[in-house]
Design a protein around this motif. Structure first.
Motif, PDB file in Angstrom:
ATOM      1  N   LYS A   1       0.800  -1.213   0.000  1.00 49.44           N
ATOM      2  CA  LYS A   1       0.000   0.000   0.000  1.00 49.44           C
ATOM      3  C   LYS A   1       0.846   1.283   0.000  1.00 49.44           C
ATOM      4  O   LYS A   1       0.683   2.158  -0.819  1.00 49.44           O
ATOM      5  CB  LYS A   1      -0.899  -0.047   1.235  1.00 49.44           C
ATOM      6  N   LYS A   2       1.749   1.345   0.966  1.00 41.23           N
ATOM      7  CA  LYS A   2       2.461   2.623   1.160  1.00 41.23           C
ATOM      8  C   LYS A   2       3.371   2.958  -0.017  1.00 41.23           C
ATOM      9  O   LYS A   2       3.439   4.087  -0.452  1.00 41.23           O
ATOM     10  CB  LYS A   2       3.247   2.645   2.488  1.00 41.23           C
TER      11      LYS A   2
ATOM     12  N   VAL B   1       6.893  18.105   2.154  1.00 40.40           N
ATOM     13  CA  VAL B   1       6.305  17.512   3.359  1.00 40.40           C
ATOM     14  C   VAL B   1       5.903  16.063   3.086  1.00 40.40           C
ATOM     15  O   VAL B   1       6.209  15.150   3.864  1.00 40.40           O
ATOM     16  CB  VAL B   1       5.076  18.330   3.814  1.00 40.40           C
ATOM     17  N   LEU B   2       5.236  15.869   1.940  1.00 37.58           N
ATOM     18  CA  LEU B   2       4.768  14.518   1.609  1.00 37.58           C
ATOM     19  C   LEU B   2       5.931  13.545   1.496  1.00 37.58           C
ATOM     20  O   LEU B   2       5.858  12.425   2.001  1.00 37.58           O
ATOM     21  CB  LEU B   2       3.996  14.540   0.280  1.00 37.58           C
TER      22      LEU B   2
ATOM     23  N   VAL C   1       8.832  13.602   2.953  1.00 31.48           N
ATOM     24  CA  VAL C   1       9.357  13.257   4.278  1.00 31.48           C
ATOM     25  C   VAL C   1       8.438  12.260   4.979  1.00 31.48           C
ATOM     26  O   VAL C   1       8.886  11.211   5.476  1.00 31.48           O
ATOM     27  CB  VAL C   1       9.520  14.537   5.138  1.00 31.48           C
ATOM     28  N   VAL C   2       7.142  12.559   5.004  1.00 30.44           N
ATOM     29  CA  VAL C   2       6.204  11.678   5.713  1.00 30.44           C
ATOM     30  C   VAL C   2       6.163  10.299   5.056  1.00 30.44           C
ATOM     31  O   VAL C   2       6.224   9.270   5.738  1.00 30.44           O
ATOM     32  CB  VAL C   2       4.791  12.302   5.751  1.00 30.44           C
ATOM     33  N   PHE C   3       6.092  10.276   3.726  1.00 29.20           N
ATOM     34  CA  PHE C   3       5.982   8.997   3.037  1.00 29.20           C
ATOM     35  C   PHE C   3       7.257   8.165   3.202  1.00 29.20           C
ATOM     36  O   PHE C   3       7.195   6.941   3.361  1.00 29.20           O
ATOM     37  CB  PHE C   3       5.682   9.198   1.544  1.00 29.20           C
TER      38      PHE C   3
ATOM     39  N   LEU D   1       9.458   8.302   5.763  1.00 33.06           N
ATOM     40  CA  LEU D   1       9.472   7.792   7.135  1.00 33.06           C
ATOM     41  C   LEU D   1       8.512   6.619   7.283  1.00 33.06           C
ATOM     42  O   LEU D   1       8.834   5.578   7.854  1.00 33.06           O
ATOM     43  CB  LEU D   1       9.035   8.907   8.095  1.00 33.06           C
ATOM     44  N   PHE D   2       7.300   6.818   6.747  1.00 29.84           N
ATOM     45  CA  PHE D   2       6.243   5.822   6.837  1.00 29.84           C
ATOM     46  C   PHE D   2       6.700   4.496   6.225  1.00 29.84           C
ATOM     47  O   PHE D   2       6.583   3.439   6.849  1.00 29.84           O
ATOM     48  CB  PHE D   2       5.023   6.385   6.099  1.00 29.84           C
TER      49      PHE D   2
ATOM     50  N   ILE E   1       9.632   2.867   8.259  1.00 32.69           N
ATOM     51  CA  ILE E   1       9.193   2.324   9.550  1.00 32.69           C
ATOM     52  C   ILE E   1       8.378   1.052   9.346  1.00 32.69           C
ATOM     53  O   ILE E   1       8.583   0.054  10.044  1.00 32.69           O
ATOM     54  CB  ILE E   1       8.387   3.389  10.325  1.00 32.69           C
ATOM     55  N   LEU E   2       7.475   1.073   8.354  1.00 30.18           N
ATOM     56  CA  LEU E   2       6.632  -0.113   8.161  1.00 30.18           C
ATOM     57  C   LEU E   2       7.447  -1.314   7.698  1.00 30.18           C
ATOM     58  O   LEU E   2       7.163  -2.450   8.077  1.00 30.18           O
ATOM     59  CB  LEU E   2       5.520   0.174   7.155  1.00 30.18           C
TER      60      LEU E   2
ATOM     61  N   TYR F   1       9.923  -2.321  10.974  1.00 34.72           N
ATOM     62  CA  TYR F   1       9.399  -2.717  12.281  1.00 34.72           C
ATOM     63  C   TYR F   1       8.173  -3.607  12.214  1.00 34.72           C
ATOM     64  O   TYR F   1       7.417  -3.689  13.159  1.00 34.72           O
ATOM     65  CB  TYR F   1       9.139  -1.481  13.143  1.00 34.72           C
ATOM     66  N   ARG F   2       7.949  -4.262  11.060  1.00 37.63           N
ATOM     67  CA  ARG F   2       6.821  -5.184  11.000  1.00 37.63           C
ATOM     68  C   ARG F   2       7.139  -6.397  11.858  1.00 37.63           C
ATOM     69  O   ARG F   2       8.288  -6.805  11.994  1.00 37.63           O
ATOM     70  CB  ARG F   2       6.538  -5.580   9.549  1.00 37.63           C
TER      71      ARG F   2
ATOM     72  N   LEU G   1      12.639  16.042  19.883  1.00 40.28           N
ATOM     73  CA  LEU G   1      12.022  15.691  18.600  1.00 40.28           C
ATOM     74  C   LEU G   1      10.655  16.359  18.451  1.00 40.28           C
ATOM     75  O   LEU G   1      10.320  16.882  17.390  1.00 40.28           O
ATOM     76  CB  LEU G   1      11.863  14.177  18.489  1.00 40.28           C
TER      77      LEU G   1
ATOM     78  N   TRP H   1       9.435  18.813  15.402  1.00 44.33           N
ATOM     79  CA  TRP H   1       8.330  18.736  14.443  1.00 44.33           C
ATOM     80  C   TRP H   1       7.171  19.654  14.790  1.00 44.33           C
ATOM     81  O   TRP H   1       6.116  19.583  14.195  1.00 44.33           O
ATOM     82  CB  TRP H   1       7.915  17.303  14.113  1.00 44.33           C
TER      83      TRP H   1
ATOM     84  N   PHE I   1       3.543  12.849  13.216  1.00 46.61           N
ATOM     85  CA  PHE I   1       4.885  12.378  13.578  1.00 46.61           C
ATOM     86  C   PHE I   1       4.867  11.531  14.843  1.00 46.61           C
ATOM     87  O   PHE I   1       5.619  10.563  14.958  1.00 46.61           O
ATOM     88  CB  PHE I   1       5.854  13.558  13.698  1.00 46.61           C
TER      89      PHE I   1
ATOM     90  N   LEU J   1       3.869   8.148  13.753  1.00 49.27           N
ATOM     91  CA  LEU J   1       4.989   7.475  13.074  1.00 49.27           C
ATOM     92  C   LEU J   1       6.005   6.971  14.088  1.00 49.27           C
ATOM     93  O   LEU J   1       6.530   5.870  13.962  1.00 49.27           O
ATOM     94  CB  LEU J   1       5.658   8.438  12.089  1.00 49.27           C
TER      95      LEU J   1
ATOM     96  N   GLY K   1       8.473  -0.500  17.010  1.00 44.13           N
ATOM     97  CA  GLY K   1       7.358  -1.331  17.454  1.00 44.13           C
ATOM     98  C   GLY K   1       7.440  -2.706  16.845  1.00 44.13           C
ATOM     99  O   GLY K   1       8.439  -3.076  16.220  1.00 44.13           O
ATOM    100  N   LYS K   2       6.364  -3.473  17.054  1.00 41.61           N
ATOM    101  CA  LYS K   2       6.281  -4.821  16.482  1.00 41.61           C
ATOM    102  C   LYS K   2       4.937  -4.835  15.769  1.00 41.61           C
ATOM    103  O   LYS K   2       3.916  -5.211  16.332  1.00 41.61           O
ATOM    104  CB  LYS K   2       6.313  -5.824  17.634  1.00 41.61           C
ATOM    105  N   ILE K   3       4.968  -4.326  14.525  1.00 43.61           N
ATOM    106  CA  ILE K   3       3.722  -3.972  13.855  1.00 43.61           C
ATOM    107  C   ILE K   3       2.989  -5.207  13.334  1.00 43.61           C
ATOM    108  O   ILE K   3       3.531  -5.982  12.547  1.00 43.61           O
ATOM    109  CB  ILE K   3       4.000  -3.001  12.690  1.00 43.61           C
TER     110      ILE K   3
ATOM    111  N   PHE L   1      -0.256  -6.550  11.232  1.00 43.34           N
ATOM    112  CA  PHE L   1      -1.198  -5.995  10.251  1.00 43.34           C
ATOM    113  C   PHE L   1      -2.581  -6.636  10.361  1.00 43.34           C
ATOM    114  O   PHE L   1      -2.956  -7.473   9.558  1.00 43.34           O
ATOM    115  CB  PHE L   1      -0.637  -6.182   8.835  1.00 43.34           C
TER     116      PHE L   1
ATOM    117  N   THR M   1      -2.480  12.627   5.060  1.00 50.54           N
ATOM    118  CA  THR M   1      -1.452  13.660   4.881  1.00 50.54           C
ATOM    119  C   THR M   1      -1.654  14.382   3.555  1.00 50.54           C
ATOM    120  O   THR M   1      -1.548  15.609   3.484  1.00 50.54           O
ATOM    121  CB  THR M   1      -0.038  13.037   4.947  1.00 50.54           C
TER     122      THR M   1
ATOM    123  N   TRP N   1      -8.647  -3.415   1.087  1.00 45.39           N
ATOM    124  CA  TRP N   1      -7.904  -3.069  -0.135  1.00 45.39           C
ATOM    125  C   TRP N   1      -8.836  -2.519  -1.202  1.00 45.39           C
ATOM    126  O   TRP N   1      -8.496  -1.561  -1.895  1.00 45.39           O
ATOM    127  CB  TRP N   1      -7.144  -4.293  -0.659  1.00 45.39           C
TER     128      TRP N   1
END
Lengths: 316, 653
Positions: free
Chosen positions: A2-3, A52-53, A55-57, A59-60, A63-64, A67-68, A87, A91, B362, B365, B371-373, B375, B390, B456
């Motif tokens: 998705k992301k 901005v988008l 940066v956010v996208f 990071l998103f 992270i996803l 850290y899944r 921090l 922000w 933020f 995020l 974390g331990k995401i 889904f 966003t 989805w």
């Protein structure tokens, strides 16, 4: 995933927006200084926001992916983390800086488009009254002493001061390629300064929902050289019929009409609600401001108006 | 009696869509009555639902109503998209299109988003703060029935008399009797008023509940984030809804009694309506978005197995948003001609909202980070929210710039923007919240595989539907225009958007199938903390489905996420022994009051004064009865509580 998908969508969207496509979209294809300024403002804000988008996208996505749960060992226990003052201040401050920059741009451009465009401040504006009624637009040229319905001709390189009002619901007068829109309301006159740089045909419309014929409230704006414009004015004065009060009332009642031209204006017998106190009077009461209008017209050497008005009244 | 006024024009002209609507309403009503009679469920319906004061059941009724309205509003949206699929479509007439887009806006905001949010608040808040019900259970039932009957009154407008057609904003003078002579906008003024009164009562009720009924030890800064968001939302409701109440009352005076507040003559001011409407309308946007932020905070924290990052700045940012929400209303009409100074002020206040909102993004995020995401379906909606919202947010900043807004105002760009904030913001949140908290009520989870398939479909179709609208707006396509010519070049992008909207409808149908299928086939849960023991807040500390008294013993809280730490340290939050439990008794008066309000509203809409006065007296009689009534509720004896606890396995307390 998705992301990543949405990131891709956004990036293609932006390139699409900022490349060849810009010239296709009316708002980003200006034909006058006000629209050009707004187009630049919009593109500037799109670029800021794209930052901005990104940066956010980014990071998103990172992270996803990182850290899944399926990526970490079964006995990994996430740490307790109450936050970080540093921090969180960061922000808060960065958006404040972005907003400050955009505020400066906004205030500057808002002041600029509310005035005649730069370079045209000292020019005597061409005054055009644009009034909406039902699902049509009336354009009156008091200095020229002519009026049109549903089409607007203007000279290029000339600041046009539109004076807007409405016979009924709020409408919004908008010529995207010349500049921003403004409301036309029944109890006051609002003003809008627009200049066309280049000759050509443009779309103008009412953008504010006003009832069942709203979608049909488009009109053609034709920008032409001063010479052609003068010629057209003379032509209308010679060939078009006069607008009587009776005919005007009938016109107001009709929902849809095609293009029409008249060799005088309705302002002579039905002045615009320029005096704000006028709506506290009973309907039909004579407007004391009328005499002001006459002086105004005389100043521009259009005494002709008064004569036609007298004639009109005698017709009744 | 002249019956003609009750018959809508569409029926007289044989419009197939209107006839279809009438026939389906009649058939569904007959089916419901016949079904209830055949299965002998009238008594059950009355005892268990219509007279209930249980916050959980009221919450469920709110959510069911909201889901029904989601389909009504969704069908409207689909019809609008059908009409715009290609140039010069003949699917809807201009009048019908105007009624439908007005209905779409009113229903989605007031009869879908609001009740869905309030429904989730009802189910979750007392559980999250360790209470047995809201502060005023009876008033809560009154709130629900006023909302319900207000919504019903609005919904019959399409088949009785004629629907509002001046947009959900109902701008004057268009909505005045001069330009909208039918009864449609009377329905607007009265139905919204009745539902709005219910919302105002909800606001008061939940403020008191949260301030006075928290479990021992739960200080304000130990409250879960959803509770915080609800508290702040209810404060906004209490300040904003009276403005709507007054505006609608003035509108009613104008339309029914010939006053001149918003008319074109005798000093009436059309701009006054626009101002009043948006002084309520903008805070209203935050009323539906702040609880959504709360829901996301809970879900993101639970499924990253981590506490919420920056709890204090999350609370502070919501407080700042709630203040700013009252200082931005003019951005809805920069183009009214108020000049550069006023517009600059409101541009800056509007853009400032991006600051606390950015802080929240933020913080989410960084909650995910390290974390331990996991889904799960609710987590998928919450994650999709971040990038999509966003995009909605940054286009909001673009719209906030007054000068640029002169080019965006009233265009599809604006339509795209608010769908980009309201759908991933509010709609995704209530769906996520429904999946997340569903086991509390039902005792089982919704099927995850089907849930993800629906997710989805919805998420992709959403972008296909609304992304093209940004470009259409920049190309000069205005909102609310029922048709366009081929020369405009709007055709291809509109067709893409329409295809997307069909996908959205399929996605929502999959969601409903998911619910129905799960009722029959989903495995029943046995323990309270159903999300793999990841629950952090008190609602997961009791049994599921949650017993009528919520907690056999009131939990004691010593820190934020107390339940999580109690589990970790193997302690119990329940220290007292079981005592008899005081509960409010069921009562039919709220339902009857709502029904009388419905008839009062109907008579007012049609200016049937004598009947309206009789109905009004009925309302007063019910209020008087309540005043003189003595009902102290009842006690559930200790034995019964113990028996119930044992039936759950009896191990949790």
């Amino acid at each position: 995933m998705k992301k990543k998908g949405s990131l891709l969508v956004i990036l293609t969207l932006l390139t699409f927006l900022l490349s060849g496509c810009t010239s296709e979209l009316l708002v980003l294809n200006p034909k006058g200084p006000a629209a050009a300024l707004l187009s630049e403002t919009i593109i500037f804000s799109v670029l800021m926001m794209a930052g901005v988008l990104v940066v956010v996208f980014a990071l998103f996505t990172i992270i996803l992916v990182k850290y899944r749960a399926s990526n970490s060992s079964p006995d990994y226990e996430p740490p307790h983390d109450e936050g970080s003052l540093k921090l969180e201040i960061t922000w808060t401050l960065i958006p404040i800086i972005i907003v400050s920059i955009l505020s400066v741009v906004t205030v500057k451009s808002t002041i600029a488009v509310e005035k005649p465009p730069a370079g045209y401040e000292n020019q005597k504006p061409l005054i055009v009254y644009a009034a909406s009624s039902n699902y049509k637009w009336h354009f009156s040229y008091p200095e020229q002493g002519i009026e049109t319905v549903n089409y607007l001709n203007i000279p290029t390189g000339q600041n046009v001061e539109f004076r807007l009002y409405s016979y009924g619901p709020i409408t919004s007068f908008w010529i995207p390629q010349l500049g921003g829109q403004k409301y036309a309301m029944s109890d006051m006159v609002t003003k809008l300064n627009l200049v066309a740089d280049t000759p050509g045909s443009m779309m103008g419309k009412n953008s504010n929902f006003s009832g069942k014929g709203f979608a049909k409230m488009e009109f053609e704006v034709l920008a032409m050289s001063q010479g052609e414009f003068d010629e057209w004015v003379n032509d209308v004065k010679k060939t078009a019929p006069p607008l009587t009060e009776e005919k005007y009332d009938q016109l107001l009642k009709t929902e849809f009409v095609g293009r029409e031209s008249f060799s005088n204006t309705h302002l002579e017998f039905r002045p615009a609600p320029e005096d704000h106190s006028s709506h506290f009077k009973k309907p039909g009461q004579k407007d004391e401001n009328e005499s002001d209008n006459h002086e105004h017209h005389e100043g521009h050497g259009e005494q002709h108006n008064e004569e036609t008005e007298v004639e009109d009244h005698s017709n009744h | 009696m002249n019956w003609d006024k009750f018959i809508v024009d569409g029926l007289k002209h044989g419009d197939p869509l209107i006839i279809g609507a009438v026939v389906s309403i009649v058939l569904v009503s007959i089916a419901i009555v016949a079904g209830l009679t055949y299965f002998k469920k009238w008594g059950y319906l009355w005892r268990e639902w219509l007279t209930t004061v249980d916050h959980k059941k009221i919450g469920v009724m709110y959510i069911i109503s909201a889901l029904v309205m989601l389909f009504r509003g969704g069908a409207d949206g689909l019809m609008l998209r059908m009409q715009l699929a290609a140039p010069e479509m003949k699917f809807l007439t201009a009048q019908h299109y105007n009624e439908i887009f007005s209905a779409h806006g009113i229903i989605m905001i007031l009869f879908m988003a609001m009740p869905f949010i309030i429904g989730i608040m009802n189910v979750v808040i007392p559980l999250q703060i360790g209470a047995r019900d809201v502060a005023f259970p009876r008033l809560n039932a009154v709130s629900f029935w006023l909302f319900f009957f207000g919504a019903m009154l609005y919904n019959i407008a399409f088949v009785v008399g004629g629907a509002p057609d001046a947009g959900w904003t109902s701008y004057f003078p268009l909505a005045s009797t001069e330009f909208s002579p039918g009864v449609g906008n009377n329905y607007y003024a009265i139905a919204l008023q009745i539902a709005g009164l219910g919302t105002l009562m909800t606001g008061v009720n939940f403020i008191v509940t949260i301030l006075k009924m928290r479990a021992p030890g739960m200080t304000l800064m130990r409250m879960p984030m959803f509770t915080w968001s609800t508290l702040i939302t209810c404060i906004i409701i209490v300040f904003a809804f009276p403005v709507l109440t007054v505006a609608l009352a003035l509108m009613m005076f104008d339309r029914l009694f010939g006053s001149q507040f918003f008319t074109m003559t005798n000093g009436g001011m059309d701009m006054l309506w626009a101002n009043l409407f948006w002084v309520w309308g903008h805070p209203e946007v935050y009323i539906v978005i702040l609880p959504a932020f709360g829901i996301y905070s809970e879900i993101i924290s639970t499924f990253s197995r981590k506490n919420l990052y920056g709890y204090k700045s999350m609370v502070a940012s919501m407080a700042v948003i709630s203040l700013l929400s009252f200082l931005v209303w003019v951005h809805h009409f920069y183009t009214m001609g108020q000049g550069a100074a006023v517009n600059s002020f409101f541009s800056i206040t509007t853009m400032l909202i991006a600051v606390p909102t950015g802080v929240k993004i933020f913080n989410w995020l960084f909650t995910l980070r390290k974390g331990k995401i996991v889904f799960t379906t609710p987590m998928m909606y919450s994650l999709a929210f971040i990038p999509i919202f966003t995009l909605g947010g940054v286009t909001g900043v673009m719209l906030a710039m007054a000068s640029a807004d002169y080019q965006y105002h009233n265009t599809m760009f604006l339509v795209a923007h608010f769908h980009y904030v309201l759908i991933p913001g509010t709609v995704f949140a209530v769906i996520a919240g429904m999946y997340y908290w569903f086991p509390l009520i039902a005792g089982f989870k919704l099927d995850e595989r089907q849930g993800k398939a629906a997710f989805w479909t919805i998420a992709i179709s959403f972008n296909v539907t609304f992304l093209p609208l940004f470009f259409l707006g920049l190309d000069g396509m205005t909102r609310r225009q029922y048709t366009y010519s081929a020369e405009t070049g709007f055709g291809p992008l509109n067709l893409i958007a329409t295809i997307g909207s069909v996908g959205l409808m399929i996605g929502f149908a999959m969601l409903v199938y998911n619910i129905i299928w799960s009722f029959r086939h989903a495995p029943r849960e046995t323990k309270g903390d159903v999300w793999d023991g990841a629950g952090r807040t008190l609602e997961w500390a009791t049994h599921i489905p949650v017993p009528v008294y919520n907690f056999a013993v009131v939990p004691e809280v010593d820190r934020l996420d107390a339940f999580y730490f109690a589990k970790k340290e193997k302690r119990s939050l329940f220290k007292d022994k079981i005592e008899k439990i005081h509960m409010p008794s069921n009562n039919g008066q709220p339902f009857i009051l709502g029904a009388i309000f419905f008839f009062w509203g109907f008579f007012m809409v049609f200016s049937m004064w004598k009947s309206a006065i009789v109905a009004g007296i009925g309302v007063l009689i019910l209020l008087a009865m309540r005043t003189f009534e003595r009902d102290h509720g009842f006690y559930i004896p200790v034995d019964e509580v113990k028996k119930t606890e044992q039936s759950y396995g009896g191990d949790s307390v």
